[in-house]
Design a protein around this motif. Structure first.
Motif, PDB file in Angstrom:
ATOM      1  N   GLU A 171      11.264  26.497  -0.945  1.00  0.00           N
ATOM      2  CA  GLU A 171       9.975  25.824  -1.039  1.00  0.00           C
ATOM      3  C   GLU A 171       9.899  24.752   0.052  1.00  0.00           C
ATOM      4  O   GLU A 171      10.867  24.001   0.255  1.00  0.00           O
ATOM      5  N   TYR A 172       8.760  24.685   0.751  1.00  0.00           N
ATOM      6  CA  TYR A 172       8.530  23.664   1.773  1.00  0.00           C
ATOM      7  C   TYR A 172       7.242  22.919   1.429  1.00  0.00           C
ATOM      8  O   TYR A 172       6.200  23.540   1.182  1.00  0.00           O
ATOM      9  N   ASN A 173       7.329  21.590   1.424  1.00  0.00           N
ATOM     10  CA  ASN A 173       6.184  20.747   1.057  1.00  0.00           C
ATOM     11  C   ASN A 173       5.696  20.002   2.300  1.00  0.00           C
ATOM     12  O   ASN A 173       6.198  18.930   2.634  1.00  0.00           O
ATOM     13  N   TYR A 174       4.726  20.592   2.972  1.00  0.00           N
ATOM     14  CA  TYR A 174       4.234  20.006   4.219  1.00  0.00           C
ATOM     15  C   TYR A 174       3.156  18.952   3.942  1.00  0.00           C
ATOM     16  O   TYR A 174       2.414  19.026   2.967  1.00  0.00           O
ATOM     17  N   ASP A 175       3.088  18.005   4.843  1.00  0.00           N
ATOM     18  CA  ASP A 175       2.018  17.015   4.830  1.00  0.00           C
ATOM     19  C   ASP A 175       1.287  17.153   6.159  1.00  0.00           C
ATOM     20  O   ASP A 175       1.698  16.602   7.184  1.00  0.00           O
ATOM     21  N   TYR A 176       0.194  17.899   6.135  1.00  0.00           N
ATOM     22  CA  TYR A 176      -0.517  18.214   7.377  1.00  0.00           C
ATOM     23  C   TYR A 176      -1.241  17.003   7.957  1.00  0.00           C
ATOM     24  O   TYR A 176      -1.693  17.036   9.100  1.00  0.00           O
ATOM     25  N   PRO A 189     -10.301  33.298   2.098  1.00  0.00           N
ATOM     26  CA  PRO A 189      -8.905  32.838   2.041  1.00  0.00           C
ATOM     27  C   PRO A 189      -7.973  33.909   1.512  1.00  0.00           C
ATOM     28  O   PRO A 189      -8.284  34.634   0.562  1.00  0.00           O
ATOM     29  N   LEU A 190      -6.835  34.018   2.135  1.00  0.00           N
ATOM     30  CA  LEU A 190      -5.837  35.024   1.786  1.00  0.00           C
ATOM     31  C   LEU A 190      -4.740  34.389   0.955  1.00  0.00           C
ATOM     32  O   LEU A 190      -4.358  33.250   1.162  1.00  0.00           O
ATOM     33  N   SER A 191      -4.256  35.112  -0.042  1.00  0.00           N
ATOM     34  CA  SER A 191      -3.042  34.736  -0.748  1.00  0.00           C
ATOM     35  C   SER A 191      -1.992  35.784  -0.434  1.00  0.00           C
ATOM     36  O   SER A 191      -2.307  36.969  -0.281  1.00  0.00           O
ATOM     37  N   ALA A 192      -0.743  35.352  -0.324  1.00  0.00           N
ATOM     38  CA  ALA A 192       0.297  36.283   0.114  1.00  0.00           C
ATOM     39  C   ALA A 192       1.636  35.914  -0.499  1.00  0.00           C
ATOM     40  O   ALA A 192       1.847  34.806  -0.979  1.00  0.00           O
ATOM     41  N   ALA A 193       2.542  36.897  -0.471  1.00  0.00           N
ATOM     42  CA  ALA A 193       3.945  36.707  -0.850  1.00  0.00           C
ATOM     43  C   ALA A 193       4.788  37.411   0.202  1.00  0.00           C
ATOM     44  O   ALA A 193       4.477  38.541   0.594  1.00  0.00           O
ATOM     45  N   VAL A 194       5.837  36.756   0.660  1.00  0.00           N
ATOM     46  CA  VAL A 194       6.679  37.320   1.716  1.00  0.00           C
ATOM     47  C   VAL A 194       8.130  37.270   1.269  1.00  0.00           C
ATOM     48  O   VAL A 194       8.619  36.230   0.825  1.00  0.00           O
ATOM     49  N   THR A 200       0.026  34.334  12.773  1.00  0.00           N
ATOM     50  CA  THR A 200      -1.302  34.910  13.016  1.00  0.00           C
ATOM     51  C   THR A 200      -1.782  35.704  11.819  1.00  0.00           C
ATOM     52  O   THR A 200      -2.960  35.629  11.432  1.00  0.00           O
ATOM     53  N   LEU A 201      -0.863  36.445  11.211  1.00  0.00           N
ATOM     54  CA  LEU A 201      -1.232  37.265  10.061  1.00  0.00           C
ATOM     55  C   LEU A 201      -1.613  36.401   8.854  1.00  0.00           C
ATOM     56  O   LEU A 201      -2.542  36.727   8.115  1.00  0.00           O
ATOM     57  N   LEU A 202      -0.894  35.301   8.661  1.00  0.00           N
ATOM     58  CA  LEU A 202      -1.157  34.452   7.501  1.00  0.00           C
ATOM     59  C   LEU A 202      -2.346  33.522   7.695  1.00  0.00           C
ATOM     60  O   LEU A 202      -2.879  32.989   6.710  1.00  0.00           O
ATOM     61  N   ASP A 203      -2.778  33.311   8.938  1.00  0.00           N
ATOM     62  CA  ASP A 203      -3.928  32.449   9.207  1.00  0.00           C
ATOM     63  C   ASP A 203      -5.208  33.190   8.841  1.00  0.00           C
ATOM     64  O   ASP A 203      -5.854  33.824   9.675  1.00  0.00           O
ATOM     65  N   ARG A 251       3.583  27.968   8.950  1.00  0.00           N
ATOM     66  CA  ARG A 251       3.045  27.032   7.960  1.00  0.00           C
ATOM     67  C   ARG A 251       1.757  27.659   7.433  1.00  0.00           C
ATOM     68  O   ARG A 251       0.820  27.870   8.186  1.00  0.00           O
ATOM     69  N   SER A 252       1.720  27.936   6.142  1.00  0.00           N
ATOM     70  CA  SER A 252       0.656  28.802   5.630  1.00  0.00           C
ATOM     71  C   SER A 252      -0.582  28.057   5.155  1.00  0.00           C
ATOM     72  O   SER A 252      -1.617  28.664   4.911  1.00  0.00           O
ATOM     73  N   ARG A 253      -0.504  26.737   4.954  1.00  0.00           N
ATOM     74  CA  ARG A 253      -1.643  25.953   4.467  1.00  0.00           C
ATOM     75  C   ARG A 253      -2.217  26.533   3.167  1.00  0.00           C
ATOM     76  O   ARG A 253      -3.415  26.766   3.032  1.00  0.00           O
ATOM     77  N   GLY A 254      -1.345  26.762   2.216  1.00  0.00           N
ATOM     78  CA  GLY A 254      -1.790  27.204   0.901  1.00  0.00           C
ATOM     79  C   GLY A 254      -1.827  28.685   0.690  1.00  0.00           C
ATOM     80  O   GLY A 254      -2.157  29.148  -0.404  1.00  0.00           O
ATOM     81  N   VAL A 255      -1.498  29.482   1.706  1.00  0.00           N
ATOM     82  CA  VAL A 255      -1.540  30.936   1.557  1.00  0.00           C
ATOM     83  C   VAL A 255      -0.374  31.434   0.694  1.00  0.00           C
ATOM     84  O   VAL A 255      -0.533  32.327  -0.140  1.00  0.00           O
ATOM     85  N   LEU A 256       0.808  30.866   0.882  1.00  0.00           N
ATOM     86  CA  LEU A 256       1.991  31.330   0.166  1.00  0.00           C
ATOM     87  C   LEU A 256       2.173  30.648  -1.184  1.00  0.00           C
ATOM     88  O   LEU A 256       3.081  31.008  -1.936  1.00  0.00           O
ATOM     89  N   ALA A 257       1.376  29.669  -1.500  1.00  0.00           N
ATOM     90  CA  ALA A 257       1.338  29.014  -2.808  1.00  0.00           C
ATOM     91  C   ALA A 257       0.212  27.998  -2.742  1.00  0.00           C
ATOM     92  O   ALA A 257      -0.430  27.850  -1.704  1.00  0.00           O
ATOM     93  N   THR A 258      -0.037  27.284  -3.819  1.00  0.00           N
ATOM     94  CA  THR A 258      -1.157  26.352  -3.830  1.00  0.00           C
ATOM     95  C   THR A 258      -0.836  25.065  -3.084  1.00  0.00           C
ATOM     96  O   THR A 258      -1.575  24.630  -2.212  1.00  0.00           O
TER      97      THR A 258
END
Length: 402
Positions: free
Chosen positions: A280-285, A224-229, A215-218, A247-254
């Motif tokens: 690192e996780y490479n999602y395919d939405y 748009p938010l950028s973040a590091a955790v 919820t916080l990262l959405d 799943r951050s959809r680009g928030v935690l990296a591009t």
């Protein structure tokens, strides 16, 4: 710092005028966040970013300042004769969060630590007591920076720690996240022994934490938010087990989700030493069949191994890990790539472990001097040469540790 933090040290300069307050914003332009390809080699320069607001401990404040100073030295190497006597101050505004340890809170910081804080940052705010007060102060500072004619209009960054049980802080950050250009979080959890004797986060708590963090990262699509955790490895694996890793959809990296671990697991055994880890996780939405499954989409992991068998002692672990987390936030927020960021952040952790002192009650961080900065630079160069890349390591650790 207020009198309940420093009782026996010389008075601290507190910058309160608008002109001094806005030093941190002058001359900076908005630059889109990007992440370089990890295969091009570590220690990519990055670009200078907007001011960083830290709500936390003195170790977090100094850790972030030292990381930014070390980054500048790595990028712009200078000989000793061309350097000023004291490392330059960094664009950091610091609000101290009182310690939970009342006995430690009553002890004075050393004059060296006071001087280090004074020299390393641009603005020192008053101590804060709760998350609402912290965010109120941070947002006031944000408004004053953005009203400056010298300001680029880019909102400052924020770094703070966040406990999994602190619902009020989760809610406060969720409501105000879009007021900051970048948010860095250090997650804390209550790890407990499982039925097989391993220390981990219970499944229900891991699931709840993942949902709150999601919820916080959405972020709002208009802002748009950028973040590091950063978190400990056992909390991360627990969220994997509970299928609740956000799943951050680009928030935690591009192009991928990147998570920083402050500790390590080797051959199924937890190692609380000077090592660090990047997942690192490479999602395919667009793929409905496993495209968002972190165990199927686990990408490269980047291990910063120090070959040190010395474990971080429990009495200074919080401060050492806090410095590591704030350093990682500062570097990622300054548009440095994740691998370079964790190389320097891990070196900050090692410097705090090696040079920090403990008198039985109070931990004193290393001083903000060229000696400390040079050590971090040296360790960072070594770390960049020893980064070990392992594909799917998160999946392997998940199987080994559970």
């Amino acid at each position: 710092l207020t009198s309940n933090i420093i009782t026996n040290a010389r008075p601290m300069r507190v910058f309160t005028t608008t002109a001094l307050l806005l030093r941190a914003a002058a001359g900076f332009t908005s630059v889109p966040y990007y992440t370089r390809s990890f295969s091009t080699g570590p220690l990519n320069a990055g670009d200078t970013s907007c001011p960083l607001i830290i709500a936390g401990s003195t170790s977090e404040c100094l850790g972030a300042a030292m990381a930014l100073c070390a980054k500048d030295e790595l990028i712009n190497s200078r000989d000793d004769q061309s350097r000023p006597p004291v490392p330059p101050s960094q664009m950091i505004a610091f609000f101290n969060e009182p310690s939970d340890n009342q006995e430690q809170q009553q002890r004075a910081l050393s004059s060296v630590t006071v001087s280090s804080i004074q020299n390393s940052i641009y603005f020192l705010g008053e101590s804060i007591e709760n998350s609402e007060q912290m965010l109120s102060h941070a947002l006031q500072l944000t408004s004053r920076i953005n009203r400056s004619p010298d300001s680029s209009g880019d909102s400052p960054m924020l770094h703070t720690s966040l406990h999994s049980k602190d619902k009020s802080k989760f809610d406060a950050l969720s409501m105000t996240r879009n007021r900051f250009s970048f948010v860095g979080l250090q997650l804390h959890t209550n790890l407990t022994p499982s039925d097989d004797g391993r220390i981990t986060l219970p499944r229900d708590e891991a699931e709840e934490l993942g949902n709150k963090l999601q919820t916080l990262l959405d972020g709002d699509s208009q802002f748009p938010l950028s973040a590091a955790v950063t978190m400990d490895i056992r909390t991360h694996l627990a969220m994997l087990q509970a299928n609740s890793l956000p799943r951050s959809r680009g928030v935690l990296a591009t192009n991928s989700d990147v998570w920083a671990m402050s500790d390590f697991i080797k051959d199924g055994i937890h190692a609380d030493n000077e090592d660090s880890l990047l997942f690192e996780y490479n999602y395919d939405y667009s793929d409905p069949f496993g495209g968002c499954d972190p165990l199927l989409r686990a990408g490269n992991a980047y291990s910063i191994s120090t070959s040190s068998s010395e474990y971080i002692k429990e009495f200074n672990k919080k401060e050492v890990i806090g410095a590591f987390s704030a350093a990682y936030t500062a570097l990622m927020g300054s548009r440095m790539d994740p691998v370079s960021s964790i190389c320097i952040a891990n070196s900050v952790k090692r410097a705090f472990h090696k040079l920090g002192s403990f008198d039985g009650i109070t931990y004193q961080p290393p001083p903000y001097t060229w000696k400390t900065i040079d050590l971090i630079v040296e360790l960072s160069r070594t770390a960049s040469e020893r980064v070990v890349t392992v594909n799917g390591l998160a999946r392997k650790m998940y199987k080994e540790y559970g």
